[in-house]
Design an enzyme around this catalytic site. Structure first.
Site, short mmCIF file in Angstrom:
data_model
loop_
_atom_site.label_atom_id
_atom_site.label_comp_id
_atom_site.label_asym_id
_atom_site.label_seq_id
_atom_site.Cartn_x
_atom_site.Cartn_y
_atom_site.Cartn_z
N ARG A 113 0.85 -1.20 0.00
CA ARG A 113 0.00 0.00 0.00
C ARG A 113 0.88 1.24 0.00
O ARG A 113 1.68 1.45 0.91
CB ARG A 113 -0.91 0.00 1.23
CG ARG A 113 -1.73 1.27 1.39
CD ARG A 113 -2.68 1.19 2.60
NE ARG A 113 -3.48 2.40 2.70
CZ ARG A 113 -3.33 3.34 3.64
NH1 ARG A 113 -2.41 3.20 4.58
NH2 ARG A 113 -4.10 4.40 3.63
N HIS A 158 -3.16 10.97 0.19
CA HIS A 158 -2.65 10.81 1.56
C HIS A 158 -2.06 12.15 2.01
O HIS A 158 -0.84 12.30 2.16
CB HIS A 158 -1.62 9.68 1.62
CG HIS A 158 -1.36 9.14 3.01
ND1 HIS A 158 -1.48 7.81 3.33
CD2 HIS A 158 -0.98 9.76 4.16
CE1 HIS A 158 -1.18 7.63 4.62
NE2 HIS A 158 -0.88 8.80 5.14
N GLU A 203 -7.65 8.75 5.90
CA GLU A 203 -7.94 9.41 7.16
C GLU A 203 -8.52 10.82 7.01
O GLU A 203 -7.91 11.80 7.44
CB GLU A 203 -6.68 9.46 8.03
CG GLU A 203 -6.13 8.08 8.35
CD GLU A 203 -5.05 8.13 9.44
OE1 GLU A 203 -4.65 9.22 9.85
OE2 GLU A 203 -4.63 7.05 9.89
N ASN A 347 -7.68 2.44 9.77
CA ASN A 347 -6.36 2.57 10.40
C ASN A 347 -6.57 2.67 11.90
O ASN A 347 -7.40 3.46 12.36
CB ASN A 347 -5.66 3.85 9.93
CG ASN A 347 -5.36 3.84 8.45
OD1 ASN A 347 -5.53 2.81 7.77
ND2 ASN A 347 -4.92 4.97 7.92
N TYR A 349 -4.49 2.54 15.85
CA TYR A 349 -3.24 2.51 16.60
C TYR A 349 -3.40 2.37 18.10
O TYR A 349 -2.69 1.65 18.75
CB TYR A 349 -2.43 3.79 16.30
CG TYR A 349 -1.89 3.83 14.89
CD1 TYR A 349 -0.67 3.26 14.58
CD2 TYR A 349 -2.61 4.43 13.87
CE1 TYR A 349 -0.16 3.28 13.29
CE2 TYR A 349 -2.12 4.45 12.57
CZ TYR A 349 -0.90 3.88 12.28
OH TYR A 349 -0.42 3.89 11.01
N GLU A 420 -3.96 0.20 8.20
CA GLU A 420 -2.74 0.59 8.94
C GLU A 420 -2.86 0.10 10.36
O GLU A 420 -3.92 0.23 10.98
CB GLU A 420 -2.57 2.12 9.01
CG GLU A 420 -2.03 2.77 7.77
CD GLU A 420 -1.90 4.29 7.89
OE1 GLU A 420 -1.71 4.79 9.03
OE2 GLU A 420 -2.00 4.97 6.87
C1 GBH Z 1 -1.61 7.58 10.43
O1 GBH Z 1 -2.36 8.60 11.04
C2 GBH Z 1 -1.16 8.10 9.09
O2 GBH Z 1 -2.02 7.66 8.05
C3 GBH Z 1 0.26 7.75 8.77
O3 GBH Z 1 0.69 8.49 7.66
C4 GBH Z 1 1.12 7.94 9.99
O4 GBH Z 1 2.47 7.70 9.69
C5 GBH Z 1 0.65 7.00 11.05
O5 GBH Z 1 -0.69 7.16 11.32
C6 GBH Z 1 1.39 7.12 12.37
O6 GBH Z 1 1.12 8.33 13.00
O7 GBH Z 1 -1.41 13.36 20.83
O8 GBH Z 1 -1.19 15.31 19.44
O9 GBH Z 1 0.60 13.73 19.57
C7 GBH Z 1 -2.45 8.62 12.39
C8 GBH Z 1 -2.02 10.00 12.75
C9 GBH Z 1 -0.85 11.47 13.94
C10 GBH Z 1 -2.48 10.09 15.07
C11 GBH Z 1 -0.30 11.89 15.22
C12 GBH Z 1 -1.98 10.63 16.37
C13 GBH Z 1 -0.67 12.31 17.46
C14 GBH Z 1 -1.61 13.09 18.31
N1 GBH Z 1 -1.48 10.16 14.04
N2 GBH Z 1 -1.32 11.90 16.22
S1 GBH Z 1 -0.85 13.92 19.63
#
Ligand code: GBH
Length: 524
Positions: A113, A158, A203, A347, A349, A420
């Site tokens: 991807r 993206h 996203e 996605n 996390y 993701e």
């Molecule tokens: C994904 O988005 C993206 O699609 C990808 O490109 C990215 O590399 C991956 O995640 C990892 O981050 O508490 O203010 O620090 C998720 C985006 C961006 C979600 C950072 C959490 C931090 C919030 N992420 N964010 S903070």
């Protein structure tokens, strides 16, 4: 048989075919599947690994590439990035793409991807000026992948809006809909003979709320409560137009699948005995994921009721009169957007605990704002979920299970692809914490499958360490380490690459498989 039923069966068969073709090409492992330390995935399960253009390509102005909002922002305001870095060169995949494909191949995944940089093929964003160098780059990459029987899965957008289009308002200007459609048509016509899996947008929540509502992602408008809703409205329409175009003009001939990728944390009620916290949790899921998913995947279409109701009432109270800050879809638009996805890309996390904000606005949300409209407090305070170097990414595998089951119930059992999932650390090749993360989250995926969720595939994030947006190169998501001070940006597999390759090759989790670094680059 009714024509619609036939059509549906045909579509299902096609989807299974595409997924089947995307399988790992490894041999099934020789093991006793009743052993408790090994868990198998369904035979059709699709394995992949992911990246995005701005994070890895570099070559930010190479061969006529135009400027995107990320190029613009990191050059104009370097301090917006934690370590003052940018993606100008990054992993240099603009030149190192053959090495990338080798790595993808070594991981034994069936699918890669990646995203296309809009300004690499249309430097100004508009269709009048097509860059042949940009087209060549993606043609070469796609052909190289296919040489090894790896299926490309392409994200059309993206996060890297052409700067010239941002100057016209970007996603807040409804003119972006036909302009995005022209770009998507070019991409589909050029690559669609070989690309059979598409996602329109990555996203949209991040694009709209983090791009327009607050000062976070580019273009960092920091304008709460209004533009993020316009952005979402236009993104949903643009997505739907591209999907209709694909279905009406290309799908029969090209035989691919098209969907969208949304993101969501799992929002767990802070106190499991509290009715209010359960309501807050549900409201958060609707405001965060439902905002984009409900119009496309719910059988009713449109935004979630709770959003429509609350934002209308608050808008009125705030002096906006009878016009809600949340734009309204016409009945025709609702029908047009509903059902425009062949799969549900998610996605995921991490997770949060949720509790209602109180009457005193203790959450300190600006009025108006998306946060104030939702009016909950999301926190990770007091949890014992581990982290390996990120301030936001805490490990809670149950959240993956809960999220998948929520999607399964809320949208009547769609075909889900985890587009993701991964974890960041601060570096090092012996990344056993990442191994544990993937094992635990994949185990949660299996639990959800056992309980009925139609999870069709899993795409790990990410192929290699890369420009991690706001935190620059400080946090690493890669299964491959990248040496950012070597000119070739030398890539080395971490322990997690070996484990992930083994998972893909055997189509199973093996808790006992904990390889060591032995100096060779052979994965399995
Ligand atoms: C994904 O988005 C993206 O699609 C990808 O490109 C990215 O590399 C991956 O995640 C990892 O981050 O508490 O203010 O620090 C998720 C985006 C961006 C979600 C950072 C959490 C931090 C919030 N992420 N964010 S903070």
């Amino acid at each position: 048989m009714h024509a619609n039923v036939l059509k549906m069966i045909l579509k299902l068969a096609l989807l299974l075919l595409v997924l089947e073709q995307s399988l790992c090409y490894g041999q099934p492992a020789n093991f006793n599947s009743t052993m408790s330390n090994i868990r198998r995935f369904p035979d059709f399960f699709m394995w992949g690994i992911g990246t995005s253009a701005y994070q890895i390509e570099g070559g930010w102005n190479a061969d006529g590439k135009g400027e995107s909002i990320w190029d613009y922002m990191v050059h104009k305001s370097p301090a917006k990035i934690l370590d003052n870095t940018n993606g100008d060169v990054s992993t240099d995949s603009y030149h190192q793409w053959q090495r990338d494909v080798q790595m993808v191949k070594d991981l034994h995944v069936g699918t890669y991807r990646f995203s296309i940089a809009w300004t690499r093929i249309l430097p100004n964003g508009f269709i009048h000026n097509v860059s042949q160098a940009g087209i060549d780059y993606y043609n070469n990459l796609i052909d190289e992948l296919l040489k090894y029987n790896i299926k490309p899965m392409v994200t059309i957008y993206h996060w890297d809006m052409p700067q010239r289009l941002q100057e016209l308002g970007g996603w807040t200007n409804p003119e972006i809909i036909p302009i995005f459609k022209e770009y998507a048509r070019l991409v589909i016509e050029t690559f669609g003979d070989r690309v059979k899996l598409w996602t329109t947008l990555n996203e949209p929540w991040h694009v709209c709320e983090y791009g327009y509502g607050v000062d976070y992602m580019a273009p960092a408008y920091n304008y709460p409560g209004i533009p993020s809703y316009l952005c979402a409205h236009n993104m949903l329409k643009a997505h739907a137009e591209v999907v209709h175009m694909y279905r009406d003009e290309y799908q029969e001939r090209m035989g691919g699948r098209i969907g969208i990728t949304m993101d969501s944390a799992w929002h767990e009620p802070k106190n499991s005995d509290s009715v209010e916290d359960h309501e807050a949790s549900e409201r958060t899921m609707q405001f965060y994921l439902g905002w984009f998913a409900h119009p496309i995947f719910s059988k009713f279409g449109n935004y979630p009721k709770v959003m429509i109701k609350r934002i209308r009432a608050l808008s009125k109270q705030q002096g906006f009169g009878s016009r809600s800050r949340l734009p309204e879809f016409t009945p025709e638009e609702i029908q047009r957007i509903k059902g425009t996805a062949d799969f549900f890309g998610i996605n995921h996390y991490t997770s949060y605990l949720v509790t209602p904000n109180d009457a005193n606005n203790t959450g300190n949300f600006p009025i108006p704002s998306w946060n104030h409209d939702m009016d909950v407090i999301n926190t990770q305070e007091g949890v014992d979920w581990p982290t390996s170097g990120s301030k936001w990414l805490r490990v809670y595998p149950k959240g993956m299970y809960n999220l998948l089951m929520w999607i399964h119930r809320e949208y009547d059992a769609p075909n889900i692809i985890v587009t993701e999932n991964g974890v960041s650390d601060r570096g090092g090749l012996e990344d056993y914490a990442r191994v544990d993360y993937h094992n635990h989250y994949l185990s949660a995926v299996l639990d959800a499958i056992e309980d009925g969720a139609n999870v069709m595939g899993y795409i790990g994030w990410s192929l290699m360490d890369s420009f991690e947006w706001k935190v620059g190169y400080a946090e690493k998501f890669g299964l491959y380490h990248v040496n950012f001070s070597s000119p070739e940006r030398t890539r080395t597999p971490k322990i997690s690459a070996k484990v992930f390759a083994n998972i893909c090759k055997t189509n199973a989790l093996d808790w006992n498989y904990r390889p060591k670094l032995d100096g060779t680059t052979d994965l399995v």
